[in-house]
Design an enzyme around this catalytic site. Structure first.
Site, mmCIF file in Angstrom:
data_model
loop_
_atom_site.group_PDB
_atom_site.id
_atom_site.type_symbol
_atom_site.label_atom_id
_atom_site.label_comp_id
_atom_site.label_asym_id
_atom_site.label_seq_id
_atom_site.Cartn_x
_atom_site.Cartn_y
_atom_site.Cartn_z
ATOM 1 N N VAL A 1 0.816 -1.220 0.000
ATOM 2 C CA VAL A 1 0.000 0.000 0.000
ATOM 3 C C VAL A 1 0.846 1.266 0.000
ATOM 4 O O VAL A 1 0.342 2.352 -0.317
ATOM 5 C CB VAL A 1 -0.996 0.031 1.181
ATOM 6 N N SER B 1 -5.091 3.860 16.235
ATOM 7 C CA SER B 1 -4.640 3.224 17.476
ATOM 8 C C SER B 1 -4.790 4.209 18.624
ATOM 9 O O SER B 1 -4.724 5.427 18.410
ATOM 10 C CB SER B 1 -3.175 2.792 17.362
ATOM 11 N N TYR C 1 5.229 4.978 14.916
ATOM 12 C CA TYR C 1 3.898 4.363 14.898
ATOM 13 C C TYR C 1 2.835 5.344 15.403
ATOM 14 O O TYR C 1 1.773 5.492 14.793
ATOM 15 C CB TYR C 1 3.919 3.101 15.763
ATOM 16 N N ALA D 1 2.961 8.613 15.425
ATOM 17 C CA ALA D 1 2.782 9.684 14.442
ATOM 18 C C ALA D 1 1.931 9.214 13.274
ATOM 19 O O ALA D 1 1.056 9.947 12.789
ATOM 20 C CB ALA D 1 4.147 10.170 13.950
ATOM 21 N N SER D 2 2.168 7.989 12.822
ATOM 22 C CA SER D 2 1.397 7.473 11.686
ATOM 23 C C SER D 2 -0.076 7.318 12.037
ATOM 24 O O SER D 2 -0.960 7.632 11.241
ATOM 25 C CB SER D 2 1.982 6.140 11.203
ATOM 26 N N LYS D 3 -0.340 6.841 13.255
ATOM 27 C CA LYS D 3 -1.726 6.610 13.661
ATOM 28 C C LYS D 3 -2.458 7.914 13.978
ATOM 29 O O LYS D 3 -3.663 8.039 13.741
ATOM 30 C CB LYS D 3 -1.766 5.651 14.852
ATOM 31 N N ILE E 1 -4.807 -5.541 21.718
ATOM 32 C CA ILE E 1 -5.633 -6.582 21.129
ATOM 33 C C ILE E 1 -4.820 -7.883 21.031
ATOM 34 O O ILE E 1 -3.628 -7.853 20.725
ATOM 35 C CB ILE E 1 -6.112 -6.172 19.716
#
Length: 246
Positions: free
Chosen positions: A63, A141, A154, A156-158, A187
């Site tokens: 992606v 998240s 992670y 920053a991306s979320k 999870i």
């Protein structure tokens, strides 16, 4: 509930993505499973969908590669005629304290998690705009809401996914396209199985409900957000975290 609809699920062969793929198919949707890596889980997920009487295809798609996402969406349209639902689930982690985090690891996580979400939204945007209908759900998240040491890339991306979700929701609202996000907490997945018992205990202590969630908890929320039950909800971020980030 989703009979006659076509859904694309990125990262749809394993973990949360697999649970979402199966549940959408169980509710009548044709499902296109996008994945990278080992083909076996994708084959098995497709087989499971077909055994319940559903229709599914699978294809490799990074992606983070804009052209690859266009080719993937074109293949889905060729197979099923259109795209009604997009679930952006594909994601990776490369955790480290910022002091030790390399530029390459920062870029890799942002490219897959955030740019990958942009790429997929970009490809389905004109389809849903012309149809004047559609549902987009992106998996963010709780760390995108509250941060987490060792996860600068992670988090920053979320967090970026949340901003992207709200912007696309405003752009597409007049075309009756709903754009929402889910912010999972801890999870039970293969990723969390690798965490040490000590770390699991510390994480569980942060959760008011006292336990990890399941992939089905996320899948059920995704089903709600892509179904007619959520037609008047857009730009929302639903936490599925046992109260962790409230």
């Amino acid at each position: 509930m989703l009979k006659g609809k076509t859904a694309i699920v990125t990262g749809g062969s394993q973990g949360i993505g697999r649970a979402i793929s199966l549940l959408l198919a169980k509710n009548g949707a044709n499902v296109a499973i996008l994945f990278v890596g080992d083909e076996t889980p994708a084959i098995n997920t497709k087989k499971e969908i077909e055994e319940m009487g559903g229709k599914a295809i699978y294809m490799t798609c990074n992606v983070a590669d804009f052209n690859a996402t266009k080719e993937a969406v074109d293949k889905v349209v060729a197979e099923f005629g259109t795209v009604d639902i997009l679930v952006n689930n594909a994601g990776i982690t490369k955790d480290n304290l910022m002091l030790k985090m390399s530029e390459a690891d920062y870029d890799a996580v942002l490219n897959v998690n955030l740019k990958g979400t942009f790429n997929m939204m970009k490809q389905v945007y004109p389809i849903m705009m012309r149809k004047r209908s559609g549902k987009i759900v992106s998996i963010s998240s709780v760390v995108g809401l509250c941060g987490n040491p060792g996860q600068a890339n992670y988090s920053a991306s979320k967090a970026g996914i949340i901003g992207l979700t709200k912007t696309m929701a405003k752009e597409l609202a007049s075309r009756h396209v709903n754009v929402n996000a889910i912010a999972p907490g801890f999870i039970q997945t293969d990723m969390t199985k690798a965490i040490s018992d000590k770390a699991k205990e510390a994480a569980t202590a942060m959760i008011p409900m006292g336990s990890y969630g399941t992939v089905d908890d996320i899948a059920q929320t995704a089903l709600f957000l892509v179904s007619p039950a959520s037609d008047y909800i857009t730009g929302e971020v639903i936490r599925v975290d046992g109260g962790m980030a409230m």
